[in-house]
Design a protein around this motif. Structure first.
Motif, PDB file in Angstrom:
ATOM      1  N   GLN A  59       0.776  -1.034   0.222  1.00 35.82           N
ATOM      2  CA  GLN A  59      -0.059  -0.024  -0.119  1.00 35.82           C
ATOM      3  C   GLN A  59       0.927   1.191  -0.002  1.00 35.82           C
ATOM      4  N   THR A  64       1.060   2.014  -3.686  1.00 37.93           N
ATOM      5  CA  THR A  64      -0.245   2.165  -4.414  1.00 37.93           C
ATOM      6  C   THR A  64      -1.088   3.441  -4.417  1.00 37.93           C
ATOM      7  N   SER A  65      -1.638   3.413  -5.595  1.00 35.00           N
ATOM      8  CA  SER A  65      -2.412   4.796  -5.773  1.00 35.00           C
ATOM      9  C   SER A  65      -3.804   4.223  -6.039  1.00 35.00           C
ATOM     10  N   GLN A  66      -4.960   4.888  -5.963  1.00 35.97           N
ATOM     11  CA  GLN A  66      -6.341   4.677  -6.168  1.00 35.97           C
ATOM     12  C   GLN A  66      -6.628   5.513  -7.219  1.00 35.97           C
ATOM     13  N   GLN A  67      -7.163   4.615  -8.653  1.00 34.66           N
ATOM     14  CA  GLN A  67      -7.397   5.243  -9.642  1.00 34.66           C
ATOM     15  C   GLN A  67      -8.945   5.269 -10.102  1.00 34.66           C
ATOM     16  N   LYS A 117     -10.577  10.901 -10.775  1.00 33.32           N
ATOM     17  CA  LYS A 117      -9.239  11.194 -10.184  1.00 33.32           C
ATOM     18  C   LYS A 117      -8.376  10.156 -10.901  1.00 33.32           C
ATOM     19  N   ASP A 170      -4.637  10.495 -11.029  1.00 39.09           N
ATOM     20  CA  ASP A 170      -3.507  10.760 -10.674  1.00 39.09           C
ATOM     21  C   ASP A 170      -2.452   9.781 -10.875  1.00 39.09           C
ATOM     22  N   LYS A 171      -1.448  10.191 -11.334  1.00 34.65           N
ATOM     23  CA  LYS A 171      -0.379   9.046 -11.734  1.00 34.65           C
ATOM     24  C   LYS A 171       0.246   8.601 -10.431  1.00 34.65           C
ATOM     25  N   ASN A 172       0.733   7.559 -10.451  1.00 38.66           N
ATOM     26  CA  ASN A 172       1.453   7.015  -9.161  1.00 38.66           C
ATOM     27  C   ASN A 172       2.830   7.491  -8.922  1.00 38.66           C
ATOM     28  N   LYS A 173       2.995   8.184  -7.787  1.00 39.79           N
ATOM     29  CA  LYS A 173       4.170   8.967  -7.690  1.00 39.79           C
ATOM     30  C   LYS A 173       5.078   8.333  -7.077  1.00 39.79           C
ATOM     31  N   SER A 174       5.341   6.935  -6.977  1.00 38.77           N
ATOM     32  CA  SER A 174       6.128   6.121  -6.235  1.00 38.77           C
ATOM     33  C   SER A 174       7.257   5.960  -7.105  1.00 38.77           C
TER      34      SER A 174
END
Length: 174
Positions: free
Chosen positions: A57, A60-63, A67, A69-73
């Motif tokens: 987690q 992990t990003s929620q799409q 929304k 948003d690009k995963n910023k990891s």
């Protein structure tokens, strides 16, 4: 007669509840073996197992439709630097397939599995896969072409690997 009905109703409604309540919980551990299919011993083969805990987690990003948003990891944050690495031998050498190497790898992998079992882990699944673009072609001929042209994206690329993942579990005692 009423007693038999009561017992039947108890078994019908209560026993499934007890069965659900007693589902065991497990820790899971994965051991990956990557064995090179690159001829002439040019590849690298390893057995890898994790030695640190990671929470997916954190990366992990929620799409959603609203929304996106690009995963910023960052890759450098995701990359794990603490793991156990065991060197394995490649399947091939300059003379072709090397059966001693396969036997040596089997011995190393068996040793790891036996250690896991002796530490209370249960081997519950094994998955394998092969990645290679090699199509009906002479391996040495394709290596020679690759060295001259550096065209490693051709349909006859001799590079490849054999991946095996061993899934272990250990029941969590509460």
């Amino acid at each position: 007669m009423h007693l038999k009905i009561r017992i039947s109703l108890f078994m019908l409604f209560c026993l499934p509840v007890f069965a659900l309540a007693q589902q065991p919980k497990y820790d899971i551990k994965v051991v990956s073996c990557i064995e090179s299919l690159v001829p002439s011993g040019l590849g690298r083969s390893r057995m890898i197992s994790l030695v640190v805990e990671v929470n997916y987690q954190d990366f992990t990003s929620q799409q959603t439709a609203a929304k996106n948003d690009k995963n910023k990891s960052k890759r450098s944050e995701i990359r794990i630097k603490e793991y156990e690495e065991t060197k394995l031998l490649n399947f091939y050498n300059e003379g072709g397939i090397r059966f001693q190497n396969i036997a040596s790898n089997d011995a190393l992998i068996t040793s790891k599995i036996n250690e896991m079992l002796s530490n209370g882990w249960e081997l519950f699944d094994v998955k394998t896969g092969v990645e290679s673009k090699m199509a009906n072609a002479s391996v040495k001929k394709e290596i020679f072409k690759a060295l001259i042209n550096d065209d490693s994206e051709s349909a006859n690329d001799p590079n490849g690997l054999f991946l095996t993942r061993y899934y272990f579990r250990k029941e969590i005692k509460e």
